[in-house]
Each structure stands twice: as structure tokens, then as C-alpha cells.
Scaffold this motif. Sequence first.
Motif, PDB file in Angstrom:
ATOM      1  N   LEU A  54      18.298  18.763  -5.420  1.00  0.00           N
ATOM      2  CA  LEU A  54      17.824  18.240  -6.703  1.00  0.00           C
ATOM      3  C   LEU A  54      18.815  17.212  -7.233  1.00  0.00           C
ATOM      4  O   LEU A  54      19.984  17.529  -7.485  1.00  0.00           O
ATOM      5  CB  LEU A  54      17.651  19.378  -7.715  1.00  0.00           C
ATOM      6  CG  LEU A  54      17.255  18.987  -9.138  1.00  0.00           C
ATOM      7  CD1 LEU A  54      15.938  18.228  -9.167  1.00  0.00           C
ATOM      8  CD2 LEU A  54      17.187  20.227 -10.023  1.00  0.00           C
ATOM      9  N   VAL A  60      19.862  14.586 -10.236  1.00  0.00           N
ATOM     10  CA  VAL A  60      19.661  14.448 -11.679  1.00  0.00           C
ATOM     11  C   VAL A  60      20.452  13.243 -12.183  1.00  0.00           C
ATOM     12  O   VAL A  60      21.645  13.122 -11.898  1.00  0.00           O
ATOM     13  CB  VAL A  60      20.140  15.709 -12.438  1.00  0.00           C
ATOM     14  CG1 VAL A  60      19.853  15.583 -13.925  1.00  0.00           C
ATOM     15  CG2 VAL A  60      19.527  16.968 -11.865  1.00  0.00           C
ATOM     16  N   LYS A 107      13.835  15.209  -7.865  1.00  0.00           N
ATOM     17  CA  LYS A 107      14.626  14.469  -8.842  1.00  0.00           C
ATOM     18  C   LYS A 107      14.213  14.851 -10.256  1.00  0.00           C
ATOM     19  O   LYS A 107      13.091  15.279 -10.499  1.00  0.00           O
ATOM     20  CB  LYS A 107      14.494  12.965  -8.630  1.00  0.00           C
ATOM     21  CG  LYS A 107      13.127  12.388  -8.906  1.00  0.00           C
ATOM     22  CD  LYS A 107      13.146  10.888  -8.674  1.00  0.00           C
ATOM     23  CE  LYS A 107      11.799  10.278  -9.004  1.00  0.00           C
ATOM     24  NZ  LYS A 107      11.821   8.812  -8.862  1.00  0.00           N
ATOM     25  N   ALA A 108      15.180  14.699 -11.164  1.00  0.00           N
ATOM     26  CA  ALA A 108      14.942  14.972 -12.577  1.00  0.00           C
ATOM     27  C   ALA A 108      15.642  13.885 -13.383  1.00  0.00           C
ATOM     28  O   ALA A 108      16.787  13.534 -13.085  1.00  0.00           O
ATOM     29  CB  ALA A 108      15.479  16.351 -12.949  1.00  0.00           C
ATOM     30  N   GLN A 161      14.899  18.299 -17.947  1.00  0.00           N
ATOM     31  CA  GLN A 161      13.924  18.274 -16.851  1.00  0.00           C
ATOM     32  C   GLN A 161      14.465  19.014 -15.631  1.00  0.00           C
ATOM     33  O   GLN A 161      13.723  19.714 -14.945  1.00  0.00           O
ATOM     34  CB  GLN A 161      13.577  16.832 -16.498  1.00  0.00           C
ATOM     35  CG  GLN A 161      12.444  16.715 -15.502  1.00  0.00           C
ATOM     36  CD  GLN A 161      12.114  15.261 -15.176  1.00  0.00           C
ATOM     37  OE1 GLN A 161      12.837  14.340 -15.568  1.00  0.00           O
ATOM     38  NE2 GLN A 161      11.033  15.069 -14.458  1.00  0.00           N
ATOM     39  N   ALA A 162      15.760  18.878 -15.374  1.00  0.00           N
ATOM     40  CA  ALA A 162      16.370  19.599 -14.254  1.00  0.00           C
ATOM     41  C   ALA A 162      16.283  21.112 -14.465  1.00  0.00           C
ATOM     42  O   ALA A 162      15.962  21.860 -13.542  1.00  0.00           O
ATOM     43  CB  ALA A 162      17.824  19.166 -14.080  1.00  0.00           C
ATOM     44  N   THR A 180      12.781  22.225 -13.786  1.00  0.00           N
ATOM     45  CA  THR A 180      12.538  22.251 -12.341  1.00  0.00           C
ATOM     46  C   THR A 180      13.189  23.475 -11.713  1.00  0.00           C
ATOM     47  O   THR A 180      12.581  24.161 -10.879  1.00  0.00           O
ATOM     48  CB  THR A 180      13.073  20.961 -11.678  1.00  0.00           C
ATOM     49  OG1 THR A 180      12.395  19.841 -12.251  1.00  0.00           O
ATOM     50  CG2 THR A 180      12.868  20.978 -10.185  1.00  0.00           C
ATOM     51  N   LEU A 182      22.712  20.618  -5.951  1.00  0.00           N
ATOM     52  CA  LEU A 182      22.360  19.942  -7.199  1.00  0.00           C
ATOM     53  C   LEU A 182      23.319  18.769  -7.347  1.00  0.00           C
ATOM     54  O   LEU A 182      24.535  18.958  -7.370  1.00  0.00           O
ATOM     55  CB  LEU A 182      22.512  20.917  -8.371  1.00  0.00           C
ATOM     56  CG  LEU A 182      22.179  20.435  -9.761  1.00  0.00           C
ATOM     57  CD1 LEU A 182      20.722  20.028  -9.857  1.00  0.00           C
ATOM     58  CD2 LEU A 182      22.486  21.517 -10.775  1.00  0.00           C
TER      59      LEU A 182
END
Length: 94
Positions: A41, A43, A69-70, A75-76, A79, A93
Motif C-alpha cells: 500500500l 500512501v 494506493k491511498a 484513505q489509507a 483501505t 506500507l
Amino acid sequence: MPVHVLAWLLPAIIACRLVWRSSRGSQNSYIRGVSSKPAILAVDDEPEVLNAVERDLRKRFAADYRILKAGSGAQALETLGQMKRRNDALALLV
């Protein structure tokens, strides 16, 4: 993504890959969710940077990882909450 960024990122991803590959055969040591591939992920609150990071991660790691992606911390977290509810694995991350 600048080469110096990948220089510190690669060892972490390789270590996650080794752990994931060594545990793939055992359901007890690796709990699988909806996806059989763990996720990376990315960010960042700047869309250009986030898109560049996502693009470079996909080029190198898409075969073994889902690249997510965030665009913000909130938003992360959303998710990550969704991933937790689905019992999906997070490898890294960024």
C-alpha cells in the motif's frame, strides 16, 4: 521512482516475498483472505508522486503483490480496515 528510494525499499520487499513464499504451502502459517497475493500500500497526498510510486511498484512487484494506493492517511486507514475485514495480507506500507 528515484533509484535511491528503491535501494532502501527493495530489501524490505524481498524479505516479505521470502516469508510469503516460504509460507504459501501451509494454510496454518499464512492466513489467506480474498486475494492470494499480499498487498503493498503506497500512501502520499500528492497525486503526481503517488502515481509515480504506484507505477514503479507495479513494474517491479505486480507479479507477486497487489499494489494499492491511498491519497491520504484517512484513505489509507480505510483501505487497511477493509483489508483486515477481508483477512487480506499487507506486505508493506510505503
